[in-house]
Write a protein that holds these residues in place. Structure first.
Motif, mmCIF file in Angstrom:
data_model
loop_
_atom_site.group_PDB
_atom_site.id
_atom_site.type_symbol
_atom_site.label_atom_id
_atom_site.label_comp_id
_atom_site.label_asym_id
_atom_site.label_seq_id
_atom_site.Cartn_x
_atom_site.Cartn_y
_atom_site.Cartn_z
ATOM 1 N N MET A 1 -3.694 9.965 -5.536
ATOM 2 C CA MET A 1 -3.502 8.546 -5.259
ATOM 3 C C MET A 1 -2.928 7.835 -6.475
ATOM 4 O O MET A 1 -3.276 6.720 -6.791
ATOM 5 C CB MET A 1 -4.851 7.931 -4.879
ATOM 6 N N SER A 2 -2.021 8.479 -7.149
ATOM 7 C CA SER A 2 -1.490 7.917 -8.384
ATOM 8 C C SER A 2 -0.768 6.603 -8.170
ATOM 9 O O SER A 2 -0.902 5.685 -8.949
ATOM 10 C CB SER A 2 -0.575 8.929 -9.064
ATOM 11 N N GLY A 3 0.028 6.487 -7.090
ATOM 12 C CA GLY A 3 0.732 5.239 -6.834
ATOM 13 C C GLY A 3 -0.235 4.090 -6.627
ATOM 14 O O GLY A 3 0.000 2.969 -7.079
ATOM 15 N N ALA A 4 -1.344 4.366 -5.952
ATOM 16 C CA ALA A 4 -2.344 3.338 -5.688
ATOM 17 C C ALA A 4 -3.018 2.878 -6.979
ATOM 18 O O ALA A 4 -3.331 1.701 -7.131
ATOM 19 C CB ALA A 4 -3.385 3.855 -4.703
ATOM 20 N N ASP A 5 -3.228 3.808 -7.886
ATOM 21 C CA ASP A 5 -3.922 3.462 -9.128
ATOM 22 C C ASP A 5 -3.101 2.531 -10.015
ATOM 23 O O ASP A 5 -3.653 1.802 -10.827
ATOM 24 C CB ASP A 5 -4.280 4.730 -9.906
ATOM 25 N N GLU A 6 -1.794 2.555 -9.867
ATOM 26 C CA GLU A 6 -0.927 1.724 -10.703
ATOM 27 C C GLU A 6 -0.789 0.300 -10.166
ATOM 28 O O GLU A 6 -0.212 -0.552 -10.821
ATOM 29 C CB GLU A 6 0.466 2.365 -10.773
ATOM 30 N N ARG A 7 -1.284 0.036 -8.989
ATOM 31 C CA ARG A 7 -1.119 -1.262 -8.339
ATOM 32 C C ARG A 7 -2.222 -2.239 -8.741
ATOM 33 O O ARG A 7 -3.294 -1.851 -9.171
ATOM 34 C CB ARG A 7 -1.157 -1.093 -6.813
ATOM 35 N N VAL A 8 -1.948 -3.517 -8.538
ATOM 36 C CA VAL A 8 -2.953 -4.561 -8.747
ATOM 37 C C VAL A 8 -3.710 -4.724 -7.438
ATOM 38 O O VAL A 8 -3.106 -4.870 -6.371
ATOM 39 C CB VAL A 8 -2.277 -5.895 -9.158
ATOM 40 N N TRP A 9 -5.025 -4.686 -7.523
ATOM 41 C CA TRP A 9 -5.888 -4.799 -6.350
ATOM 42 C C TRP A 9 -6.643 -6.118 -6.396
ATOM 43 O O TRP A 9 -7.159 -6.503 -7.444
ATOM 44 C CB TRP A 9 -6.880 -3.634 -6.318
ATOM 45 N N VAL B 1 -11.258 -9.831 -1.453
ATOM 46 C CA VAL B 1 -11.062 -10.790 -0.354
ATOM 47 C C VAL B 1 -11.059 -12.230 -0.881
ATOM 48 O O VAL B 1 -10.168 -13.015 -0.536
ATOM 49 C CB VAL B 1 -12.097 -10.565 0.768
ATOM 50 N N PRO B 2 -12.021 -12.630 -1.748
ATOM 51 C CA PRO B 2 -11.960 -13.995 -2.288
ATOM 52 C C PRO B 2 -10.685 -14.266 -3.105
ATOM 53 O O PRO B 2 -10.134 -15.370 -3.043
ATOM 54 C CB PRO B 2 -13.206 -14.093 -3.171
ATOM 55 N N ASP B 3 -10.197 -13.257 -3.849
ATOM 56 C CA ASP B 3 -8.943 -13.415 -4.601
ATOM 57 C C ASP B 3 -7.783 -13.708 -3.653
ATOM 58 O O ASP B 3 -6.958 -14.592 -3.907
ATOM 59 C CB ASP B 3 -8.584 -12.131 -5.375
ATOM 60 N N VAL B 4 -7.705 -12.958 -2.574
ATOM 61 C CA VAL B 4 -6.622 -13.141 -1.606
ATOM 62 C C VAL B 4 -6.751 -14.503 -0.934
ATOM 63 O O VAL B 4 -5.754 -15.208 -0.742
ATOM 64 C CB VAL B 4 -6.593 -11.992 -0.577
ATOM 65 N N VAL C 1 -15.947 -1.831 -3.202
ATOM 66 C CA VAL C 1 -15.547 -3.205 -2.867
ATOM 67 C C VAL C 1 -14.250 -3.154 -2.059
ATOM 68 O O VAL C 1 -13.314 -2.446 -2.420
ATOM 69 C CB VAL C 1 -15.331 -4.038 -4.160
ATOM 70 N N LEU C 2 -14.216 -3.929 -0.988
ATOM 71 C CA LEU C 2 -13.004 -4.020 -0.184
ATOM 72 C C LEU C 2 -11.924 -4.729 -0.988
ATOM 73 O O LEU C 2 -12.127 -5.848 -1.467
ATOM 74 C CB LEU C 2 -13.323 -4.798 1.104
ATOM 75 N N ARG C 3 -10.789 -4.057 -1.167
ATOM 76 C CA ARG C 3 -9.712 -4.615 -1.983
ATOM 77 C C ARG C 3 -8.375 -4.471 -1.257
ATOM 78 O O ARG C 3 -8.147 -3.519 -0.535
ATOM 79 C CB ARG C 3 -9.643 -3.917 -3.333
ATOM 80 N N ILE C 4 -7.509 -5.441 -1.532
ATOM 81 C CA ILE C 4 -6.194 -5.516 -0.912
ATOM 82 C C ILE C 4 -5.146 -5.390 -2.018
ATOM 83 O O ILE C 4 -5.216 -6.120 -3.015
ATOM 84 C CB ILE C 4 -6.036 -6.861 -0.172
ATOM 85 N N PRO C 5 -4.186 -4.484 -1.851
ATOM 86 C CA PRO C 5 -3.130 -4.386 -2.867
ATOM 87 C C PRO C 5 -2.309 -5.681 -2.916
ATOM 88 O O PRO C 5 -1.888 -6.199 -1.886
ATOM 89 C CB PRO C 5 -2.265 -3.222 -2.376
ATOM 90 N N LEU D 1 1.190 3.150 -0.366
ATOM 91 C CA LEU D 1 1.298 2.993 -1.821
ATOM 92 C C LEU D 1 1.813 4.226 -2.548
ATOM 93 O O LEU D 1 2.337 4.114 -3.657
ATOM 94 C CB LEU D 1 -0.052 2.591 -2.408
ATOM 95 N N ASP D 2 1.652 5.402 -1.954
ATOM 96 C CA ASP D 2 2.055 6.631 -2.631
ATOM 97 C C ASP D 2 3.525 6.950 -2.345
ATOM 98 O O ASP D 2 4.034 6.655 -1.268
ATOM 99 C CB ASP D 2 1.175 7.801 -2.195
ATOM 100 N N ALA D 3 4.173 7.580 -3.299
ATOM 101 C CA ALA D 3 5.588 7.947 -3.139
ATOM 102 C C ALA D 3 5.753 8.830 -1.908
ATOM 103 O O ALA D 3 4.952 9.733 -1.664
ATOM 104 C CB ALA D 3 6.087 8.666 -4.383
ATOM 105 N N GLU D 4 6.777 8.557 -1.143
ATOM 106 C CA GLU D 4 7.114 9.331 0.059
ATOM 107 C C GLU D 4 8.492 9.947 -0.187
ATOM 108 O O GLU D 4 9.488 9.221 -0.318
ATOM 109 C CB GLU D 4 7.115 8.414 1.281
ATOM 110 N N ASP D 5 8.536 11.270 -0.267
ATOM 111 C CA ASP D 5 9.780 11.966 -0.611
ATOM 112 C C ASP D 5 10.942 11.574 0.294
ATOM 113 O O ASP D 5 12.054 11.362 -0.179
ATOM 114 C CB ASP D 5 9.579 13.483 -0.562
ATOM 115 N N SER D 6 10.697 11.480 1.591
ATOM 116 C CA SER D 6 11.799 11.210 2.520
ATOM 117 C C SER D 6 12.373 9.803 2.343
ATOM 118 O O SER D 6 13.486 9.528 2.768
ATOM 119 C CB SER D 6 11.342 11.410 3.964
#
Length: 113
Positions: free
Chosen positions: A1-9, A12-15, A43-47, A82-87
């Motif tokens: 899940m490397s792509g997900a780890d690089e994202r800002v999460w 729900v209150p933040d969103v 914790v429920l988080r949204i990218p 969030l993760d790279a998709e080769d195609s």
């Protein structure tokens, strides 16, 4: 899940704050697939990348519904987006943000589990 780890999460209150609404409305957006979230550290988080111009990305909902119809739960759908998709040569969310909605949905449809 490397792509997900690089994202800002965001929580729900933040969103809710970013959208100028309530946490209850954000939960409704999640239920109706206008947004997707995953549990991170319990914790429920949204990218953050799922938001654009102070709103949920319009392209996200149809793609989220398609992924759900293909057998993905929300955690799996978020990871795929969030993760790279080769195609695609990019993460599907980045391809969506670049206006490649039809291409992303074709790839998602081919993934039916």
């Amino acid at each position: 899940m490397s792509g997900a780890d690089e994202r800002v999460w965001l929580t729900v209150p933040d969103v809710a704050e970013r959208l100028g609404t309530t946490p209850a409305r954000v939960r409704r957006l999640l239920e109706d697939k206008y947004l997707l979230a995953a549990r991170r550290d319990g914790v429920l988080r949204i990218p953050e990348v799922f938001l654009r111009d102070g709103e949920p990305m319009p392209e996200l909902r149809g793609t989220a519904i398609l992924l759900g119809d293909s057998g993905f739960d929300d955690d799996g759908a978020v990871a795929w987006l969030l993760d790279a998709e080769d195609s695609l040569g990019a993460a599907p969310i980045d391809a969506l943000r670049a206006g490649r909605k039809a291409e992303v949905r074709r790839v998602a449809q081919a993934l039916a589990l």
